[in-house]
Design an enzyme around this catalytic site. Structure first.
Site, PDB file in Angstrom:
ATOM      1  N   ASP A  39       0.877  -1.174   0.000  1.00 17.22           N
ATOM      2  CA  ASP A  39       0.000   0.000   0.000  1.00 17.22           C
ATOM      3  C   ASP A  39       0.914   1.224   0.000  1.00 17.22           C
ATOM      4  O   ASP A  39       2.146   1.093   0.075  1.00 17.22           O
ATOM      5  CB  ASP A  39      -0.911  -0.008   1.237  1.00 17.22           C
ATOM      6  CG  ASP A  39      -1.891   1.163   1.219  1.00 17.22           C
ATOM      7  OD1 ASP A  39      -2.379   1.515   0.135  1.00 17.22           O
ATOM      8  OD2 ASP A  39      -2.157   1.748   2.290  1.00 17.22           O
ATOM      9  N   TYR A  62      -1.379   8.265  -2.678  1.00 17.14           N
ATOM     10  CA  TYR A  62      -1.611   7.787  -4.047  1.00 17.14           C
ATOM     11  C   TYR A  62      -2.850   8.459  -4.654  1.00 17.14           C
ATOM     12  O   TYR A  62      -2.961   8.602  -5.859  1.00 17.14           O
ATOM     13  CB  TYR A  62      -1.865   6.278  -4.039  1.00 17.14           C
ATOM     14  CG  TYR A  62      -0.640   5.390  -3.937  1.00 17.14           C
ATOM     15  CD1 TYR A  62       0.654   5.896  -4.009  1.00 17.14           C
ATOM     16  CD2 TYR A  62      -0.795   4.004  -3.791  1.00 17.14           C
ATOM     17  CE1 TYR A  62       1.755   5.052  -3.923  1.00 17.14           C
ATOM     18  CE2 TYR A  62       0.301   3.162  -3.720  1.00 17.14           C
ATOM     19  CZ  TYR A  62       1.572   3.683  -3.780  1.00 17.14           C
ATOM     20  OH  TYR A  62       2.654   2.845  -3.707  1.00 17.14           O
ATOM     21  N   CYS A  83      -4.561  -1.988  -1.439  1.00 20.23           N
ATOM     22  CA  CYS A  83      -4.658  -0.584  -1.816  1.00 20.23           C
ATOM     23  C   CYS A  83      -5.739  -0.469  -2.885  1.00 20.23           C
ATOM     24  O   CYS A  83      -5.606  -1.036  -3.976  1.00 20.23           O
ATOM     25  CB  CYS A  83      -3.303  -0.137  -2.367  1.00 20.23           C
ATOM     26  SG  CYS A  83      -3.364   1.487  -3.118  1.00 20.23           S
ATOM     27  N   CYS A 138     -10.886   2.722   1.023  1.00 19.98           N
ATOM     28  CA  CYS A 138      -9.459   3.042   1.090  1.00 19.98           C
ATOM     29  C   CYS A 138      -8.986   2.340   2.353  1.00 19.98           C
ATOM     30  O   CYS A 138      -9.631   2.460   3.402  1.00 19.98           O
ATOM     31  CB  CYS A 138      -9.240   4.552   1.191  1.00 19.98           C
ATOM     32  SG  CYS A 138      -7.539   4.972   1.655  1.00 19.98           S
TER      33      CYS A 138
HETATM   34  N1  DGL Z   1      -4.710   3.089   1.166  1.00 22.65           N
HETATM   35  C1  DGL Z   1      -4.766   3.240  -0.237  1.00 22.65           C
HETATM   36  C2  DGL Z   1      -6.110   2.906  -0.793  1.00 22.65           C
HETATM   37  O1  DGL Z   1      -6.703   1.937  -0.315  1.00 22.65           O
HETATM   38  C3  DGL Z   1      -4.057   4.461  -0.821  1.00 22.65           C
HETATM   39  C4  DGL Z   1      -4.320   5.764  -0.137  1.00 22.65           C
HETATM   40  C5  DGL Z   1      -3.454   6.925  -0.672  1.00 22.65           C
HETATM   41  O2  DGL Z   1      -2.232   6.846  -0.582  1.00 22.65           O
HETATM   42  O3  DGL Z   1      -4.032   7.905  -1.165  1.00 22.65           O
HETATM   43  O4  DGL Z   1      -6.595   3.494  -1.712  1.00 22.65           O
END
Ligand code: DGL
Length: 266
Positions: free
Chosen positions: A10, A42, A73, A183
């Protein structure tokens, strides 16, 4: 093959909400976790950037000789899985695509999704849920501040609580029956969310995701049941903050800094 490790990744500590469930159900495997802390969040990255980042992480896992990679992720599952899924020899488990069917088959009529901006832009949840339940209305809402709140342990600050409540109120206007925490960082906020709405309104997909992965590994005869080492944690920056923020889901004691994705800093 079966004794090879399982890779989990992640952007930071979010994926530990998934890793902890996998580890509870399947403690006798070798695990390598990668938290790409230098590239987080991300959620504000473009699809092209996310494909590049994910490709780099898959190359890293190739070098670690893994049998499977768990995309803990939602953002990279939504934006990069399709582009990369046939390019690697290991089995890849993307969270959004793996858990949507199970949720859709509960036949909710109105469901909410809290996720990052990039996940919302892809409409991956809406598409996947409506594949199995076409009459389900899906209300998607980006919560761009929440990942930084979790990574920097700001959950209990008044401005964080205020932001979380604003987003929740916006979503509740749609009279949804459930809200998917789309998320992997967001389950860290459950103690705040449940101050304003019943805890069972929220779906943390981690448990169902872990169950699905395990049954697939079993079907493919990929379970080892013989571990050679304790889980290893790598991060691309700031191991101290990663260790500190990890505590709610897994007590990381040591994180090794590696520069596999430094080239992607802008
Ligand atoms: N935890 C990740 C997700 O499930 C990414 C979050 C991020 O870095 O914006 O989307």
């Amino acid at each position: 093959m079966t004794d090879k490790p399982i890779g989990v990744f992640d952007s930071g500590v979010g994926g530990l909400s998934v890793f902890s469930e996998l580890y509870k159900l399947m403690p006798d495997e070798n695990y390598i976790y990668f938290g790409d802390t230098i590239n987080l969040p991300y959620g504000s990255k473009s699809k092209e950037e996310l494909i590049k980042i994910t490709g780099n992480i898959f190359d890293f896992f190739t070098s670690k000789n893994v049998k499977a990679v768990v995309m803990a992720c939602n953002t990279t599952s939504a934006a990069a899985y399709e582009a990369l899924k046939d390019k690697y020899d290991f089995k890849i488990y993307p969270i959004v695509q793996t858990i949507s069917k199970e949720i859709a088959l509960k036949n909710y009529k109105k469901i909410g999704v809290f996720a990052t901006q990039a996940t919302i832009n892809s409409h991956a949840y809406k598409k996947e849920l409506q594949k199995y339940n076409p009459i389900c209305e899906v209300f998607e809402l980006a919560c761009p501040k929440w990942v930084n709140i979790v990574e920097n342990e700001l959950q209990n600050k008044p401005e964080s609580i205020n932001n979380i409540k604003i987003q929740l109120d916006l979503m509740l206007k749609n009279e949804v029956e459930k809200i998917i925490l789309g998320c992997t960082h967001y389950p860290y906020l459950i103690n705040v969310l449940k101050q304003f709405a019943p805890e069972d309104l929220f779906i943390n997909p981690a448990k169902a995701f872990a169950r699905n992965i395990i049954s697939d590994l079993k079907e493919k005869n990929l379970i080892s049941g013989k571990k050679d080492y304790e889980p290893i944690f790598y991060v691309s920056s700031n191991p101290i903050q990663f260790i500190s923020a990890s505590k709610l889901f897994y007590n990381v004691e040591e994180a090794v800094e590696t520069d596999i994705s430094k080239s992607l800093i802008k």
